[in-house]
Scaffold this motif. Structure first.
Motif, short mmCIF file in Angstrom:
data_model
loop_
_atom_site.label_atom_id
_atom_site.label_comp_id
_atom_site.label_asym_id
_atom_site.label_seq_id
_atom_site.Cartn_x
_atom_site.Cartn_y
_atom_site.Cartn_z
N LEU A 35 -1.94 -4.02 -7.97
CA LEU A 35 -2.28 -3.75 -6.59
C LEU A 35 -1.20 -2.93 -5.90
N LEU A 36 0.06 -3.26 -6.16
CA LEU A 36 1.15 -2.51 -5.54
C LEU A 36 1.17 -1.06 -6.01
N GLU A 37 0.92 -0.87 -7.29
CA GLU A 37 0.91 0.50 -7.81
C GLU A 37 -0.28 1.27 -7.22
N PHE A 38 -1.42 0.58 -7.06
CA PHE A 38 -2.58 1.20 -6.43
C PHE A 38 -2.26 1.61 -4.99
N LYS A 39 -1.58 0.71 -4.26
CA LYS A 39 -1.22 1.02 -2.88
C LYS A 39 -0.32 2.24 -2.81
N ASN A 40 0.65 2.32 -3.69
CA ASN A 40 1.63 3.40 -3.63
C ASN A 40 1.05 4.76 -4.02
N SER A 41 -0.14 4.76 -4.61
CA SER A 41 -0.76 6.04 -4.98
C SER A 41 -1.48 6.70 -3.82
N PHE A 42 -1.48 6.03 -2.64
CA PHE A 42 -2.14 6.57 -1.45
C PHE A 42 -1.17 6.58 -0.29
N SER A 43 -1.45 7.49 0.62
CA SER A 43 -0.66 7.53 1.85
C SER A 43 -1.58 7.21 3.01
N PRO A 44 -1.24 6.22 3.85
CA PRO A 44 -2.08 5.92 5.01
C PRO A 44 -2.26 7.15 5.89
N ASN A 45 -3.49 7.41 6.32
CA ASN A 45 -3.81 8.60 7.09
C ASN A 45 -4.00 8.22 8.55
N GLY A 97 -6.48 10.00 -0.30
CA GLY A 97 -5.94 10.48 -1.55
C GLY A 97 -6.99 10.41 -2.65
N LYS A 98 -6.59 10.77 -3.83
CA LYS A 98 -7.51 10.80 -4.95
C LYS A 98 -7.39 9.53 -5.77
N LEU A 99 -8.55 8.97 -6.10
CA LEU A 99 -8.60 7.79 -6.96
C LEU A 99 -8.83 8.26 -8.39
N HIS A 100 -7.78 8.18 -9.20
CA HIS A 100 -7.84 8.68 -10.56
C HIS A 100 -8.55 7.71 -11.49
N PRO A 101 -9.17 8.21 -12.56
CA PRO A 101 -9.86 7.32 -13.50
C PRO A 101 -8.94 6.30 -14.16
N ASN A 102 -7.64 6.60 -14.24
CA ASN A 102 -6.69 5.66 -14.85
C ASN A 102 -5.93 4.84 -13.82
N SER A 103 -6.48 4.74 -12.61
CA SER A 103 -5.84 3.96 -11.56
C SER A 103 -5.67 2.51 -11.98
N THR A 104 -4.58 1.87 -11.56
CA THR A 104 -4.34 0.46 -11.89
C THR A 104 -5.37 -0.45 -11.23
N LEU A 105 -6.12 0.08 -10.26
CA LEU A 105 -7.20 -0.73 -9.68
C LEU A 105 -8.17 -1.19 -10.74
N PHE A 106 -8.37 -0.35 -11.75
CA PHE A 106 -9.35 -0.66 -12.79
C PHE A 106 -8.79 -1.60 -13.85
N ASP A 120 -10.87 7.66 2.75
CA ASP A 120 -10.96 9.06 2.40
C ASP A 120 -10.42 9.30 1.00
N PHE A 121 -11.32 9.12 0.01
CA PHE A 121 -10.97 9.39 -1.38
C PHE A 121 -11.49 10.77 -1.77
N SER A 122 -11.18 11.76 -0.95
CA SER A 122 -11.73 13.10 -1.15
C SER A 122 -11.35 13.64 -2.52
N SER A 144 -16.93 6.93 1.89
CA SER A 144 -15.53 6.97 1.45
C SER A 144 -15.18 8.29 0.78
N CYS A 145 -16.03 9.31 0.97
CA CYS A 145 -15.71 10.67 0.56
C CYS A 145 -15.62 10.88 -0.95
N PHE A 146 -16.24 10.02 -1.74
CA PHE A 146 -16.40 10.32 -3.16
C PHE A 146 -17.41 11.45 -3.29
N HIS A 147 -17.29 12.22 -4.37
CA HIS A 147 -18.27 13.27 -4.60
C HIS A 147 -18.31 13.57 -6.09
N GLY A 148 -19.27 14.41 -6.47
CA GLY A 148 -19.43 14.75 -7.87
C GLY A 148 -20.49 13.88 -8.54
#
Length: 977
Positions: A35-45, A97-106, A120-122, A144-148
């Motif tokens: 969870l901490l690593e997931f948090k640090n991969s984003f910047s509050p907007n 920020g971007k949620l990567h496929p290898n995010s620790t969330l998963f 905003d996961f643009s 939440s701004c996912f696309h594709g």
């Protein structure tokens, strides 16, 4: 005893924190790190603000800190025994920020619920990483701004009970992925996919949703681009309570065969392609509280069975083709809060007595054919907040108001008469009042009692007295919009100077003259956002340059002098149809926010200002009928959002630059009646949205040939290159690609081309009929013409023209065209005027042309045609001048008989003039006689030019069209029978 209680309470408070903490499990270390690593991969907007989120900025991960128990973190929940993280709710978490496929969330393999909505996961995709969370039962990624493209592995989430992917613009759910997902998630209760792209999913695949017959409770597929016929069994799943299929424009279903689920509480079928009658079976859905059938193509009457829906709170039936009277059963619904049946063809009166509606808050019945007097209960219902009855045929006076809950009242465009009742001025909660276009009278100062009024529209009513500037005690301190159009005002009302919050002002169609007063510069203290002074008699412009307004319309006046300076923030600026003069260059460049600029029908001189090409938001540029000179600047071809450019009737020169225009949104290009020269601008053929191209009356020359062999002018409906010096063969390659002229939507009705901008601007065009140039101030969406006249074209008429079935006007006159009239012209079933005069056509007039039932004007004169003139249907109405100058033609109406047989005289009634037609001068009657578009054209001329002599002759030529129309309709009916 008291001491003991106090001591016990202190002991309890002392030990309570440790007792509570002992109930909270200790977070699993690996989950905490993930969870901490997931948090640090984003910047509050901080700037990411959602209307749905309160407060606007709320970083949910702020409490996520190293060394603390993650089970106590905001939005995190854990299993009480194992300490594994099983739930995450970061709704409105201000993540960007971007949620990567290898995010620790998963890595959180025990996660059961995950809510990431309103972040905003643009540029992130719904990737295969989510498929690792196989324990998930609830997944919410909405807004939440996912696309594709959604990952094909989403089907692995077989335990899902709820999936919400709604409002993800640019997200695609492919058919193969959808089918696998449906087959593997058998326990789904809630599926919400609003506004994601499901256009590839066929109805047969969509019908797989019946696999959820035992579980599905909520299904929302609004705006998914679904198409085809929806399986009816999907509409009666036994446990379905919430169903939303709105805004799927090409989705069809046979509602008459639907056995509706009696569990339905909410049903929204707004803006689909449903048609036919509304089936009475809706009355069986007795649990319904919400029903929206608006913006469809339903016909027939409103079923009386709606009266059975005793729990109904909202009913929307607006924008259909419903007829008949409002059933009295609707007015017995005791729980109903909103009733909307506007924009139909309902007739008759509103019931005078009601047995229900005790909770009604919103009543919308505008734009129907309702008549009679407005019933008293509309003025006395204590719960009513908004009353909209505009655009009907109500008569009589406005009744006395006895309920003061109303906040909005619109009774405009009816036949109400008399004085406005004094009780109306006691409605202290009124925010909007529109009484326009009625035969009403009122002393204007009485409205000063409505202190919180924001919008007051009184166009075309009798204001008493007219000397509003003498009413010094008048004040409306909160007024934002005021319309006094067509109220016979002769000067600017001085009380406007006191309206400090005014944003919208309409003083059009009055008799205001003189200079614009000096105080007008500070109107609304610089907050005025809309100004309409059209159709007045102003003689000078004053100085409007310091007004911070966004909408200015000074059109149809007698304004003189230089153009007023539009303020910097102006979006809409129209001063058309005045007598303004001078150079534009130095006076228009300040208005860089312009979206619509209309300076047409004035006397402006000089060159086109370069700066206009830098207006990044400009969608309409209309400078027609001035005295502008020089070339069109190249920078004009760089305007990416331009939809309309009309420069006709100036003195512009050329040639046009050979550039690749960036007008990807351009729909109308009119450069007619200038001095532009050079070859045909074939580079225009690639413009994807171009519908109207007018190059008439210039100095273009050479042949017309295309650069490409397909996809040329894919949407073109008006092609006018008349009165130039073009030569060679007719442009067959272009003509066969005019797809916009092949088919037409007969259900369009009298709809006009209108700019997509939020402001109303109607495109115009000039057409030539029987030698006269007529300006259409609005272009019907069904208007389709081809004009190649007055050039030097030669060769034969292409047979392919006969495939342009939507064509209304065809003019090939004054060329050097040879050969016969093609038999394929019989396919021009909508043709209303045909001019092939002044050519070298040979052969006989095809007998099949008598089957062109809409044909109103025919000119085959000055050719080399021969043989007998066909008779019957429309050809019995055409007179000598349609055929003169063809020595070898014979038969009526010519005086020369045919030698082969004796022509029988036509019924003299065919030439009798319809007295009502000639005396009434009604455009409607003319339209009935001569075809819809041609009738509108002729009616427009009548009212604008006031019966000139040539028009009287013109009308006499077609007066018998009324009888011809009746005969042709009878012929069609017999043929169908």
């Amino acid at each position: 005893m008291g001491w003991f209680v106090f001591h016990s309470m202190c002991l309890f408070l002392f030990v309570f924190p440790s007792w509570v903490s002992s109930l909270v499990p200790l977070c699993n270390h690996d989950d905490s790190s993930a969870l901490l690593e997931f948090k640090n991969s984003f910047s509050p907007n901080v700037s990411f603000i959602r209307e749905e989120c309160e407060p606007a900025y709320n970083p949910r991960t702020k409490s996520w800190k190293n060394g603390t128990n993650c089970c106590l973190w905001d939005g995190v929940s854990c299993d009480t025994k194992s300490g594994y993280v099983i739930g995450i709710d970061l709704t409105c978490g201000s993540l960007q920020g971007k949620l990567h496929p290898n995010s620790t969330l998963f890595h959180l393999h025990h996660l059961q619920t995950l809510n990431l909505a309103f972040n905003d996961f643009s540029k992130s995709q719904i990737s295969f990483g989510f498929s690792n969370l196989k324990a998930l039962t609830h997944l919410n990624l909405s807004s939440s701004c996912f696309h594709g493209v959604i990952s094909t592995k989403i089907y692995r989430l077989s335990k899902l009970v709820s999936l919400d992917l709604s409002e993800l613009d640019g997200t695609i759910f492919e058919q193969s992925t959808f089918k696998k997902f449906i087959k593997n998630t058998t326990d789904l209760k809630e599926l919400l996919l609003d506004n994601i792209d499901m256009s590839s999913i066929k109805p047969s695949s969509l019908s797989l949703l019946v696999n959820y017959s035992a579980s599905l409770v909520s299904l929302s597929l609004e705006g998914n681009k679904l198409q085809g016929k929806l399986a009816s069994n999907l509409l009666h799943l036994p446990n379905l309570q919430f169903l939303n299929l709105a805004s799927n424009f090409n989705l069809k279903s046979e509602l008459s065969k639907v056995n509706w689920s009696t569990s339905l509480v909410h049903l929204d079928l707004y803006e689909t392609s449903l048609s036919g009658v509304i089936p009475p079976s809706f009355g069986n859905i007795t649990q319904l509280t919400f029903l929206n059938l608006g913006a469809n193509n339903f016909r027939g009457e409103i079923p009386d069975s709606f009266g059975k829906l005793s729990k109904l709170q909202l009913l929307r039936l607006y924008q259909n083709q419903l007829v008949g009277q409002l059933p009295s059963s609707l007015f017995g619904l005791t729980q109903l809060e909103l009733l909307s049946c506007g924009d139909n063809k309902l007739v008759g009166p509103i019931p005078n007595k009601i047995s229900g509606l005790s909770n009604l808050k919103y009543l919308y019945l505008s734009n129907n054919l309702l008549n009679g007097t407005i019933p008293q209960w509309c003025y006395s219902l204590s719960s009513l907040l908004e009353l909209y009855l505009s655009g009907n045929q109500f008569t009589g006076p406005i009744g006395e108001f006895s309920a003061y809950s109303l906040t909005e009242v619109d009774l405009s465009h009816n036949r109400l008469h008399g004085n406005i009742p004094n009780s109306m001025f006691d409605m202290k909660n009124l925010v909007l009042l529109d009484l326009s276009s009625n035969n009403l009278s009122v002393a204007f100062h009485k409205f000063s009692k409505l202190w919180i009024l924001h919008y007051l529209y009184l166009s075309q009513i009798n204001l008493i007295p007219f000397s509003l500037h003498n009413e010094s005690d008048f004040t409306l301190p909160n007024l934002l919009g005021l319309s006094l159009s067509s109220c016979k005002l002769k000067s600017f009302p001085s009380f406007l100077n006191e309206l400090k919050t005014l944003e919208n002002l309409d003083l059009s169609y009055n008799q205001i003259n003189g200079r614009v007063p000096s105080w007008f510069n500070n109107l609304g203290n610089g907050t005025l956002s809309s100004l309409d002074l059209s159709h007045n008699l102003l003689t000078s412009t004053g100085n409007l340059s310091h007004m911070n307004i966004s909408y200015i319309d000074l059109s149809f006046n007698m304004l003189e002098g230089e153009i007023p300076l539009p303020p910097f923030g102006t979006s809409f600026f129209s001063i058309s149809n005045n007598k303004l003069t001078g150079d534009l260059s130095s006076r228009i460049c300040n208005a860089r926010s312009l979206e619509i600029l209309n300076l047409s029908h004035n006397n402006f001189t000089g060159k086109l200002p370069q700066c206009i090409g830098t207006f990044q938001n400009l969608s309409v540029l209309d400078l027609q009928k001035n005295n502008l000179v020089g070339i069109i600047p190249k920078i004009y071809f760089e305007m990416r959002v331009l939809e309309t450019m009309i420069l006709n009737g100036n003195q512009l020169t050329g040639p046009l630059p050979h550039v690749i225009a960036k007008w990807k949104k351009l729909e109308v290009l009119d450069l007619g009646e200038n001095n532009i020269e050079g070859s045909f601008p074939s580079w225009l053929e690639s413009l994807p949205e171009l519908q109207v191209l007018v190059l008439r009356a210039n100095r273009f020359n050479g042949t017309i040939s295309c650069l490409k062999t397909n996809q040329t002018f894919p949407k073109l409906r008006v092609f006018d290159v008349s009165n130039n010096n073009f030569s060679g063969s007719l442009p067959t390659t272009y003509i066969k690609n005019f797809k916009g002229m092949v088919m037409t939507n007969v259900n369009d009705g009298l709809q006009y081309m209108i700019n997509s901008n939020r402001y109303s601007y109607y495109d115009s065009v000039v057409v030539t009929i029987k030698g006269f140039d007529l300006e259409l101030e609005r272009i019907l969406t069904t208007f389709t013409t081809l004009d190649l006249s007055k050039n030097k074209f030669e060769g034969e008429i292409p047979i392919i023209i006969g495939e342009l079935k939507s064509l209304i006007g065809l003019n090939l006159s004054f060329n050097k065209i040879t050969g016969p009239i093609p038999q394929s012209f019989v396919g021009l079933e909508n043709l209303e005027w045909l001019d092939l005069s002044s050519n070298k056509l040979t052969g006989e007039i095809p007998e099949a042309l008598t089957n062109l039932y809409s044909l109103s004007v025919l000119n085959l004169s000055l050719n080399q045609l021969e043989g007998a003139i066909p008779s019957g249907n429309q050809f019995n109405t055409f007179q000598n001048d349609s055929y003169k100058g063809n020595p070898e033609l014979c038969g009526l109406p010519l005086s020369k008989p045919c030698h082969k047989y004796e022509e029988q005289p036509r019924d003299s009634s065919s030439f009798e003039h319809d007295e009502e037609f000639l005396s009434g001068w009604k455009a409607v009657a003319i339209g009935y006689a001569s075809g819809m578009v041609f009738g509108i054209l002729l009616g427009y001329i009548v009212f604008q030019i006031e019966k000139p002599q040539w028009l009287i002759w013109f009308v006499e030529d077609i007066a018998c069209l009324i009888q011809r129309k009746r005969r042709s309709q009878k012929f069609r009916a017999n043929k169908r029978g």
